[in-house]
Design an enzyme around this catalytic site. Structure first.
Site, PDB file in Angstrom:
ATOM      1  N   THR A  68       0.886  -1.245   0.007  1.00  0.00           N
ATOM      2  CA  THR A  68      -0.017   0.009  -0.023  1.00  0.00           C
ATOM      3  C   THR A  68       0.971   1.591   0.011  1.00  0.00           C
ATOM      4  OG1 THR A  68      -2.011  -1.020   1.162  1.00  0.00           O
ATOM      5  CG2 THR A  68      -1.528   1.454   1.266  1.00  0.00           C
ATOM      6  N   HIS A 200       4.371 -10.156   3.518  1.00  0.00           N
ATOM      7  CA  HIS A 200       3.257 -11.345   4.292  1.00  0.00           C
ATOM      8  C   HIS A 200       2.422 -11.920   3.413  1.00  0.00           C
ATOM      9  CE1 HIS A 200      -0.762  -8.872   3.817  1.00  0.00           C
ATOM     10  NE2 HIS A 200       0.048  -7.968   3.591  1.00  0.00           N
ATOM     11  N   CYS A 323      -8.513  -5.958   2.962  1.00  0.00           N
ATOM     12  CA  CYS A 323      -8.521  -4.463   2.987  1.00  0.00           C
ATOM     13  C   CYS A 323      -9.917  -3.848   2.879  1.00  0.00           C
ATOM     14  CB  CYS A 323      -7.563  -3.695   2.107  1.00  0.00           C
ATOM     15  SG  CYS A 323      -5.889  -4.256   2.100  1.00  0.00           S
TER      16      CYS A 323
END
Length: 380
Positions: A68, A200, A323
């Site tokens: 992000t 991740h 998200c």
């Protein structure tokens, strides 16, 4: 079974992180002693490991807190630079990009700072490369296309897209967070301009990622401070996280090709088990060209939230992107694909990874099938 949201940290990666946190805990910018020197060397090694996995040069790697931030630096940093020359940037994105791209561009457009162009997809989330080329031909300052969709798993022809972008001298930003460590990527050979990734998603720690970028592409920083990473992303480097990302990338470079084949076999077995007991089940996305760990299904007539509520204590699956979890709105990806309302409302994202066993697959199938059959009976 929500590996698209995040993966467990490989124990070998965790060991390296622990060592950095407890033994080699130097600040990579502290060059007055050996602890700092060793931390700096560890960061440089990690840059090499990231670069090796995606076919880039280590000097092209900037460490961030995750994809992000990388995407924001790439998009906003490009816009900031163009604004210096009083140019209003024209940015083109696909309608199924991650919210980190969609919302960043929407905010810039709302502020009147960019012109925003959307490139549509078909019912399998595939791009029309002809429309994409026409968009590039009309003149844009940045093209943003993901490498693989984070919901339905559709893989995009990044090499071809990069070739089209290059032919019109359009900088190309690729959100590769779901693809790195799963499919081969060659940043330099294919001619990508920028690429975002997160640790991740590939068995590394949360909260660390990278932006890989061509150094001749001008970017302005979003933050100011100590001038680390050539001033593009200042702040004390997260050495344990960076080392973890590097080790995760090193292991994926070695093991990816074998692991993904096995993951694909497990996905296919789960799909077969579910279809055998839920005949109305729909498979979403491009079944011929999707991530090996992706199984995006819909069960028309049963709201996905009802299924999730029934299985959530036994089975980790999702209704879409992590998200967007908790947002009371249908998936923008499925909407962009033009799927019918029952298919959208009954959609579930199942995502597999390397640590799942054959027994896990069987147990997951049993849990989901029993939940669906019970709900169908209750609704009859």
């Amino acid at each position: 079974m929500d590996y698209h949201a995040t993966t467990p940290v490989d124990s070998r990666v965790a060991d390296r992180i622990y060592q950095c946190m407890t033994e080699e805990f130097g600040n990579a910018s502290s060059t007055d002693h050996e602890w700092g020197d060793r931390a700096e060397a560890a960061v440089k090694e990690a840059a090499c490991q990231v670069a090796d996995l995606v076919g880039a040069s280590p000097r092209n790697v900037i460490f961030t807190s995750g994809a992000t931030e990388s995407l924001n630096l790439a998009i906003q940093g490009t816009v900031h630079h163009l604004e210096r020359s009083s140019t209003k940037p024209r940015i083109a994105i696909s309608t199924v990009e991650h919210k980190a791209v969609l919302d960043t561009c929407a905010a810039l457009h709302k502020q009147g700072r960019i012109e925003l162009i959307h490139i549509s997809v078909d019912t399998q989330a595939r791009l029309d490369l002809g429309q994409l080329e026409q968009t590039c031909a009309r003149g844009i300052h940045l093209l943003c296309i993901m490498a693989a969709n984070n919901e339905v798993g559709t893989i995009y022809p990044i090499e071809k897209i990069a070739e089209i972008a290059q032919s019109y001298q359009v900088p190309f930003l690729c959100d590769a967070s779901q693809a790195v460590g799963k499919i081969p990527i060659q940043f330099s050979e294919w001619g990508l301009t920028m690429l975002a990734l997160s640790a991740h998603k590939l068995y590394g720690p949360q909260g660390i990622g990278a932006l890989v970028f061509c150094r001749d592409h001008p970017l302005e920083p979003l933050l100011y401070g100590g001038g680390q990473q050539k001033g593009l992303r200042p702040g004390t480097l997260n050495v344990p996280g960076i080392v973890g990302l590097g080790e995760a990338c090193r292991l994926r470079a070695i093991e990816m090709s074998v692991d993904e084949v096995e993951i694909g076999k497990k996905r296919d077995r789960l799909q077969t088990l579910l279809q055998s007991q839920i005949p109305e089940l729909v498979i979403n996305g491009d079944r011929q060209n999707r991530l090996d760990g992706n199984l995006h299904i819909s069960i028309p007539g049963i709201p996905n939230s009802t299924i999730i509520a029934r299985v959530r204590h036994q089975l980790a699956i999702s209704t879409g992107s992590a998200c967007s979890a908790g947002v009371e709105a249908p998936s923008h990806v499925l909407r962009a694909m033009g799927l019918s309302e029952p298919v959208v409302e009954g959609a579930l994202r199942i995502s597999l990874g390397k640590f799942l066993t054959d027994n896990d697959i069987y147990q997951a199938a049993v849990i989901l099938i029993q939940a669906v059959l019970a709900l169908k009976h209750a609704m009859a």
